[in-house]
Motif scaffolding. Structure first.
Motif, PDB file in Angstrom:
ATOM      1  N   LEU A  45      25.509  26.259  77.128  1.00 10.77           N
ATOM      2  CA  LEU A  45      24.258  26.612  77.786  1.00 10.77           C
ATOM      3  C   LEU A  45      23.215  25.536  77.508  1.00 10.77           C
ATOM      4  O   LEU A  45      23.083  25.072  76.371  1.00 10.77           O
ATOM      5  CB  LEU A  45      23.748  27.953  77.273  1.00 10.77           C
ATOM      6  N   VAL A  46      22.472  25.152  78.547  1.00 10.09           N
ATOM      7  CA  VAL A  46      21.382  24.186  78.399  1.00 10.09           C
ATOM      8  C   VAL A  46      20.101  24.984  78.296  1.00 10.09           C
ATOM      9  O   VAL A  46      19.715  25.685  79.233  1.00 10.09           O
ATOM     10  CB  VAL A  46      21.323  23.208  79.597  1.00 10.09           C
ATOM     11  N   ARG A  47      19.450  24.915  77.159  1.00 10.37           N
ATOM     12  CA  ARG A  47      18.221  25.679  76.931  1.00 10.37           C
ATOM     13  C   ARG A  47      17.010  24.759  77.041  1.00 10.37           C
ATOM     14  O   ARG A  47      17.004  23.671  76.481  1.00 10.37           O
ATOM     15  CB  ARG A  47      18.243  26.327  75.556  1.00 10.37           C
ATOM     16  N   ASP A  48      16.004  25.192  77.738  1.00 13.33           N
ATOM     17  CA  ASP A  48      14.737  24.458  77.890  1.00 13.33           C
ATOM     18  C   ASP A  48      14.964  23.036  78.397  1.00 13.33           C
ATOM     19  O   ASP A  48      14.285  22.103  77.953  1.00 13.33           O
ATOM     20  CB  ASP A  48      13.976  24.414  76.562  1.00 13.33           C
ATOM     21  N   ALA A  86      22.536  20.022  74.345  1.00  8.61           N
ATOM     22  CA  ALA A  86      23.724  20.635  74.951  1.00  8.61           C
ATOM     23  C   ALA A  86      24.910  19.676  74.902  1.00  8.61           C
ATOM     24  O   ALA A  86      26.052  20.088  74.677  1.00  8.61           O
ATOM     25  CB  ALA A  86      23.421  21.037  76.393  1.00  8.61           C
ATOM     26  N   LEU A  87      24.655  18.389  75.092  1.00  9.06           N
ATOM     27  CA  LEU A  87      25.726  17.388  75.035  1.00  9.06           C
ATOM     28  C   LEU A  87      26.303  17.288  73.625  1.00  9.06           C
ATOM     29  O   LEU A  87      27.517  17.188  73.441  1.00  9.06           O
ATOM     30  CB  LEU A  87      25.189  16.036  75.498  1.00  9.06           C
ATOM     31  N   ARG A  88      25.430  17.344  72.618  1.00 11.91           N
ATOM     32  CA  ARG A  88      25.902  17.316  71.229  1.00 11.91           C
ATOM     33  C   ARG A  88      26.786  18.522  70.945  1.00 11.91           C
ATOM     34  O   ARG A  88      27.837  18.409  70.305  1.00 11.91           O
ATOM     35  CB  ARG A  88      24.719  17.298  70.259  1.00 11.91           C
ATOM     36  N   VAL A  89      26.358  19.703  71.427  1.00 11.09           N
ATOM     37  CA  VAL A  89      27.142  20.924  71.210  1.00 11.09           C
ATOM     38  C   VAL A  89      28.495  20.809  71.908  1.00 11.09           C
ATOM     39  O   VAL A  89      29.534  21.178  71.358  1.00 11.09           O
ATOM     40  CB  VAL A  89      26.362  22.159  71.712  1.00 11.09           C
ATOM     41  N   LEU A  90      28.489  20.263  73.141  1.00  4.57           N
ATOM     42  CA  LEU A  90      29.735  20.101  73.895  1.00  4.57           C
ATOM     43  C   LEU A  90      30.690  19.158  73.173  1.00  4.57           C
ATOM     44  O   LEU A  90      31.882  19.447  73.032  1.00  4.57           O
ATOM     45  CB  LEU A  90      29.445  19.585  75.302  1.00  4.57           C
ATOM     46  N   LYS A  91      30.177  18.037  72.678  1.00  2.00           N
ATOM     47  CA  LYS A  91      31.021  17.081  71.963  1.00  2.00           C
ATOM     48  C   LYS A  91      31.621  17.716  70.708  1.00  2.00           C
ATOM     49  O   LYS A  91      32.789  17.500  70.383  1.00  2.00           O
ATOM     50  CB  LYS A  91      30.220  15.834  71.584  1.00  2.00           C
ATOM     51  N   LYS A  92      30.815  18.526  69.998  1.00  2.00           N
ATOM     52  CA  LYS A  92      31.309  19.175  68.792  1.00  2.00           C
ATOM     53  C   LYS A  92      32.424  20.161  69.134  1.00  2.00           C
ATOM     54  O   LYS A  92      33.446  20.233  68.446  1.00  2.00           O
ATOM     55  CB  LYS A  92      30.164  19.901  68.085  1.00  2.00           C
ATOM     56  N   LYS A  93      32.244  20.916  70.238  1.00  2.13           N
ATOM     57  CA  LYS A  93      33.283  21.857  70.657  1.00  2.13           C
ATOM     58  C   LYS A  93      34.558  21.122  71.051  1.00  2.13           C
ATOM     59  O   LYS A  93      35.666  21.550  70.718  1.00  2.13           O
ATOM     60  CB  LYS A  93      32.796  22.706  71.845  1.00  2.13           C
TER      61      LYS A  93
END
Length: 98
Positions: free
Chosen positions: A9-12, A18-25
């Motif tokens: 999810l992209v917040r604000d 969001a890209l950092r979270v995606l890379k971590k996943k």
């Protein structure tokens, strides 16, 4: 493994977070490792050797962790965390020139 849908999810409108979270996943799912493995053909014998070596590494790691839990060997020393929000991070910064 490829084909699983990862959703972030992209917040604000914060695309960077969001890209950092995606890379971590993706890292956790092993997608980067699989992409690297698929760049070139791997012979079946090489694949067996690699998988055997990985299994040996996993077994050694599990045995080492069990030995630490049982108190047979000492736990490895933890490295100090230096970075944002870490205690002692301020002491590492160089002082300003006078």
């Amino acid at each position: 493994m490829i084909g699983n849908a990862l959703q972030v999810l992209v917040r604000d409108n914060n695309v960077d977070q969001a890209l950092r979270v995606l890379k971590k996943k993706m890292q956790r799912e092993g997608i980067f490792r699989e992409m690297k493995a698929r760049r070139a053909y791997e012979k079946p014998s090489e694949r067996r050797n690699r998988e055997d070596a990985e299994a040996i590494r996993r077994a050694r790691k599990a045995a080492r962790k069990q030995a630490v839990r049982d108190g047979l060997i000492a736990a490895p020393k933890k490295k100090p965390l230096l970075g944002r929000g870490a205690p002692g991070a301020a002491a590492v910064r160089p002082s300003e020139p006078k």
